[in-house]
Design a protein around this motif. Structure first.
Motif, PDB file in Angstrom:
ATOM      1  N   ALA A 163      46.627  13.045 -12.743  1.00 40.83           N
ATOM      2  CA  ALA A 163      46.541  11.651 -12.270  1.00 40.83           C
ATOM      3  C   ALA A 163      47.740  11.206 -12.561  1.00 40.83           C
ATOM      4  O   ALA A 163      48.367  10.543 -11.597  1.00 40.83           O
ATOM      5  N   TRP A 164      48.567  11.381 -13.634  1.00 43.42           N
ATOM      6  CA  TRP A 164      49.952  10.825 -13.645  1.00 43.42           C
ATOM      7  C   TRP A 164      50.753  11.457 -12.771  1.00 43.42           C
ATOM      8  O   TRP A 164      51.798  10.978 -12.248  1.00 43.42           O
ATOM      9  N   ASP A 185      50.344  12.822  -9.786  1.00 38.24           N
ATOM     10  CA  ASP A 185      49.966  12.502  -8.481  1.00 38.24           C
ATOM     11  C   ASP A 185      50.568  10.999  -7.955  1.00 38.24           C
ATOM     12  O   ASP A 185      51.219  10.828  -7.124  1.00 38.24           O
ATOM     13  N   LYS A 186      50.519  10.230  -9.114  1.00 37.96           N
ATOM     14  CA  LYS A 186      50.896   8.806  -9.036  1.00 37.96           C
ATOM     15  C   LYS A 186      52.527   8.507  -9.291  1.00 37.96           C
ATOM     16  O   LYS A 186      53.066   7.822  -8.599  1.00 37.96           O
ATOM     17  N   HIS A 187      52.893   9.146 -10.139  1.00 36.55           N
ATOM     18  CA  HIS A 187      54.447   8.958 -10.620  1.00 36.55           C
ATOM     19  C   HIS A 187      55.564  10.188 -10.509  1.00 36.55           C
ATOM     20  O   HIS A 187      56.513   9.680 -10.448  1.00 36.55           O
TER      21      HIS A 187
END
Length: 440
Positions: free
Chosen positions: A396-397, A399-401
């Protein structure tokens, strides 16, 4: 042209300018014509001569053609080189004395054989050192620059010790030559990497040539001062050892100051770790100058003396791991899909064990994939201490950052084209049984 025609022409004033680039021009003379030709020399012509002399030692277009850290590094590098050549006269004097120069009992063939064996050992050591560490030198240029000069000091120390152990003379001088061979390889390789760093206008060849001039001047001065020192300390062991040890301390201090001046904007293991940890905490990216003051320059064995959370994250990630070398538990994780998860289209796999993360790279992975895999692995290593669902949180990190992180790195002056790392010799290929197709 006839003189009457010249007199009919409009008068003109000519200015003579000199310089290596359009932004670094200096007026040297003004030429006018009235009743007679007049040449007025510029009052700063002596400065012009000084600049011409300086051009033999600094790159064309200096200082605009090199990075800001060039001057500080070269200043301390020249001082450490000067102390090296002074010490070299003391160690060479001791070595020649041990070989038998000046002794009637010494034979030419004996001295020649000893010198040959010493050089042969050094050449062999250089080849072996290149084989084991050659690909790691540019990724840790600061550390290896410091280690190279430390090994050179050890080599000269061996030469100075050689007269004290006549029965083990060959062993001592061969160990000294072996130590210096590491210096030659490491120093040459790191110098090439630093030259590329300094070059702002595709002028690496010019910087390298001027580096040769600076080194030659330092050598000439060092040899002259070294001969003078050797003459004054001759026959006085206490004075010789005091001079040698004092120069060695200054030499290592100058080397430390030189590498501390360097502000590298390439990504290696440690710099990536510092940048990522700070970004995960604050959402901001440190500048190359800030990271330079935080990263270590000491060898790996001294890392425990300066360990902090910012600096040890990269030590928990192992890049380009050989699959068959993994423990059974990690291999089972990979075969069961853990580490691939939603990243089945990525060109890497991740496995964890006891707080460490192993990165297995796909055989078709490119430089961008290597960088991404390493950042992902460090994100896992960081989250592993805080959460049990670190795999999903890590994905998730990313994908987002991740894209934001790269964008801020580039905006901050960092080179993100590749990760500086030792050569990756082990890769893998994997097949998904759910689709029956190779994962590309």
């Amino acid at each position: 042209m006839r003189e009457e025609e010249v007199s009919d022409c409009a008068s003109m004033t000519l200015e003579e300018w000199n310089g290596s680039s359009s932004t670094k021009l200096f007026r040297t003379a003004t030429i006018t014509a009235s009743t007679a030709l007049s040449i007025q020399r510029s009052p700063n012509r002596f400065n012009h001569v000084w600049r011409r002399i300086l051009q033999a030692f600094v790159p064309e277009g200096f200082p605009g053609s090199v990075t800001p850290d060039y001057v500080g590094f070269q200043l301390w590098d020249t001082l450490q080189g000067l102390s090296t050549y002074i010490k070299m006269m003391l160690s060479t004097q001791a070595l020649l004395s041990a070989i038998g120069v000046g002794e009637k009992s010494a034979t030419v063939i004996g001295a020649t054989f000893q010198w040959f064996l010493r050089d042969f050992t050094g050449m062999l050591g250089g080849i072996l050192f290149t084989f084991y560490q050659g690909s790691n030198l540019d990724s840790n240029a600061k550390m290896w620059r410091l280690v190279a000069d430390l090994m050179n000091d050890i080599g000269m120390l061996m030469d100075l010790l050689s007269p004290l152990f006549p029965s083990a003379f060959i062993i001592v001088v061969c160990l000294g030559s072996l130590s210096r061979s590491f210096t030659g390889v490491a120093s040459g390789a790191t110098r090439a990497a630093l030259t590329q760093h300094f070059a702002l206008q595709e002028n690496a060849a010019d910087i390298s040539a001027k580096e040769g001039s600076q080194e030659t001047m330092a050598t000439m001065m060092g040899m002259s001062l070294g001969m003078l020192l050797a003459r004054f300390t001759s026959g006085n062991p206490l004075a010789i050892w005091f001079s040698f040890l004092s120069l060695t301390v200054f030499h290592m201090y100058a080397n430390y100051r030189a590498v501390r001046c360097l502000v590298l904007n390439s990504l290696n293991f440690e710099r990536s770790s510092i940048l990522l940890t700070h970004f995960m905490q604050t959402g901001q990216v440190l500048s190359p100058e800030q990271v330079s003051s935080m990263e270590g320059v000491m060898p790996v064995w001294a890392a425990s003396l300066r360990s902090t959370d910012l600096k040890i994250l990269h030590t928990r990630v192992h890049l380009g791991v050989r699959v068959s070398s993994l423990p059974r538990l990690e291999m089972m994780q990979l075969l069961n899909g853990v580490g691939a998860s939603s990243y089945k289209n990525a060109k890497y796999l991740l496995a964890h064990r006891k707080g460490n993360v192993s990165v297995i790279l796909h055989k078709d992975s490119a430089a961008a994939d290597v960088l991404k895999s390493y950042i992902h692995a460090m994100v896992l290593a960081n989250l592993m201490r805080k959460s049990t669902s670190f795999y999903s949180e890590g994905e998730a990190w990313m994908d987002k950052h991740y894209d934001e992180f790269l964008h801020k790195l580039r905006s901050g002056g960092w080179k993100t084209e590749r990760l500086l790392s030792p050569s990756i010799t082990w890769r893998a290929n994997w097949i998904s049984h759910t689709s029956g197709a190779k994962i590309e």
